[in-house]
Scaffold this motif. Sequence first.
Motif, PDB file in Angstrom:
ATOM      1  N   GLY A   1       1.523   9.072  -5.848  1.00 20.19           N
ATOM      2  CA  GLY A   1       2.021  10.394  -5.512  1.00 20.19           C
ATOM      3  C   GLY A   1       2.918  10.934  -6.607  1.00 20.19           C
ATOM      4  O   GLY A   1       2.873  12.120  -6.938  1.00 20.19           O
ATOM      5  N   HIS A   2       3.729  10.081  -7.238  1.00 23.72           N
ATOM      6  CA  HIS A   2       4.603  10.533  -8.319  1.00 23.72           C
ATOM      7  C   HIS A   2       3.787  10.875  -9.534  1.00 23.72           C
ATOM      8  O   HIS A   2       4.075  11.861 -10.230  1.00 23.72           O
ATOM      9  CB  HIS A   2       5.632   9.446  -8.685  1.00 23.72           C
ATOM     10  CG  HIS A   2       6.713   9.302  -7.626  1.00 23.72           C
ATOM     11  ND1 HIS A   2       7.590  10.319  -7.344  1.00 23.72           N
ATOM     12  CD2 HIS A   2       7.043   8.268  -6.834  1.00 23.72           C
ATOM     13  CE1 HIS A   2       8.420   9.910  -6.402  1.00 23.72           C
ATOM     14  NE2 HIS A   2       8.103   8.659  -6.063  1.00 23.72           N
ATOM     15  N   CYS A   3       2.755  10.073  -9.756  1.00 17.23           N
ATOM     16  CA  CYS A   3       1.913  10.369 -10.915  1.00 17.23           C
ATOM     17  C   CYS A   3       1.187  11.687 -10.704  1.00 17.23           C
ATOM     18  O   CYS A   3       1.047  12.483 -11.617  1.00 17.23           O
ATOM     19  CB  CYS A   3       0.886   9.261 -11.148  1.00 17.23           C
ATOM     20  SG  CYS A   3       1.644   7.723 -11.630  1.00 17.23           S
ATOM     21  N   VAL A   4       0.740  11.929  -9.487  1.00 17.00           N
ATOM     22  CA  VAL A   4       0.017  13.167  -9.192  1.00 17.00           C
ATOM     23  C   VAL A   4       0.975  14.341  -9.326  1.00 17.00           C
ATOM     24  O   VAL A   4       0.620  15.374  -9.842  1.00 17.00           O
ATOM     25  CB  VAL A   4      -0.603  13.093  -7.789  1.00 17.00           C
ATOM     26  CG1 VAL A   4      -1.209  14.423  -7.381  1.00 17.00           C
ATOM     27  CG2 VAL A   4      -1.653  12.007  -7.729  1.00 17.00           C
TER      28      VAL A   4
ATOM     29  N   SER B   1       0.844  -1.203   0.000  1.00 13.05           N
ATOM     30  CA  SER B   1       0.000   0.000   0.000  1.00 13.05           C
ATOM     31  C   SER B   1       0.877   1.250   0.000  1.00 13.05           C
ATOM     32  O   SER B   1       0.538   2.246  -0.630  1.00 13.05           O
ATOM     33  CB  SER B   1      -0.947   0.010   1.189  1.00 13.05           C
ATOM     34  OG  SER B   1      -0.244   0.155   2.390  1.00 13.05           O
ATOM     35  N   TYR B   2       2.029   1.208   0.631  1.00  8.45           N
ATOM     36  CA  TYR B   2       2.944   2.338   0.630  1.00  8.45           C
ATOM     37  C   TYR B   2       3.516   2.529  -0.769  1.00  8.45           C
ATOM     38  O   TYR B   2       3.633   3.666  -1.248  1.00  8.45           O
ATOM     39  CB  TYR B   2       4.075   2.106   1.648  1.00  8.45           C
ATOM     40  CG  TYR B   2       5.068   3.218   1.706  1.00  8.45           C
ATOM     41  CD1 TYR B   2       4.723   4.448   2.262  1.00  8.45           C
ATOM     42  CD2 TYR B   2       6.358   3.053   1.195  1.00  8.45           C
ATOM     43  CE1 TYR B   2       5.642   5.470   2.323  1.00  8.45           C
ATOM     44  CE2 TYR B   2       7.275   4.065   1.245  1.00  8.45           C
ATOM     45  CZ  TYR B   2       6.920   5.287   1.817  1.00  8.45           C
ATOM     46  OH  TYR B   2       7.831   6.306   1.858  1.00  8.45           O
ATOM     47  N   ARG B   3       3.818   1.431  -1.456  1.00  7.59           N
ATOM     48  CA  ARG B   3       4.321   1.514  -2.827  1.00  7.59           C
ATOM     49  C   ARG B   3       3.260   2.107  -3.746  1.00  7.59           C
ATOM     50  O   ARG B   3       3.557   2.915  -4.610  1.00  7.59           O
ATOM     51  CB  ARG B   3       4.731   0.140  -3.327  1.00  7.59           C
ATOM     52  CG  ARG B   3       6.003  -0.368  -2.733  1.00  7.59           C
ATOM     53  CD  ARG B   3       6.386  -1.710  -3.315  1.00  7.59           C
ATOM     54  NE  ARG B   3       7.304  -2.386  -2.403  1.00  7.59           N
ATOM     55  CZ  ARG B   3       7.325  -3.661  -2.147  1.00  7.59           C
ATOM     56  NH1 ARG B   3       6.448  -4.467  -2.728  1.00  7.59           N
ATOM     57  NH2 ARG B   3       8.196  -4.166  -1.314  1.00  7.59           N
ATOM     58  N   VAL B   4       2.002   1.682  -3.529  1.00  9.63           N
ATOM     59  CA  VAL B   4       0.908   2.207  -4.353  1.00  9.63           C
ATOM     60  C   VAL B   4       0.764   3.702  -4.105  1.00  9.63           C
ATOM     61  O   VAL B   4       0.649   4.491  -5.039  1.00  9.63           O
ATOM     62  CB  VAL B   4      -0.409   1.465  -4.062  1.00  9.63           C
ATOM     63  CG1 VAL B   4      -1.597   2.162  -4.697  1.00  9.63           C
ATOM     64  CG2 VAL B   4      -0.312   0.034  -4.524  1.00  9.63           C
TER      65      VAL B   4
END
Length: 110
Positions: free
Chosen positions: A103-106, A95-98
């Motif tokens: 977050g990077h995509c955002v 879930s942290y990876r997701v």
Amino acid sequence: MMPWTTAPRNTPTFPAIDEFHNLRQQQQTQQKEEAVLSVSDQRTLYLQVNIFIVDTTRFLNHFYALCEEKFVDVHRRILRLDSSLTLLEEQLRSSYRVEETEGHCVDKQK
């Protein structure tokens, strides 16, 4: 021969000496009976000690089996907790990876 060293053939019996011999025989008989009783008492003592040892050994064996059973149960619970903790950690990482990838995509969209 001297007269004081020779004893006449018909010697009178002394009741005190006969009583002494009878008493001595009774004491010897009583000592033999006590010896037999003491051997019997020793056997009884040995038997009681053996019974105590057997009972103590049975108790300790039962106690050991009970403790071992409880240790096995605790070990199983620890293994279950360890596997549950491993699964939860993996879920948390995923879930942290997701969240990290989202977050990077955002951030890129901004």
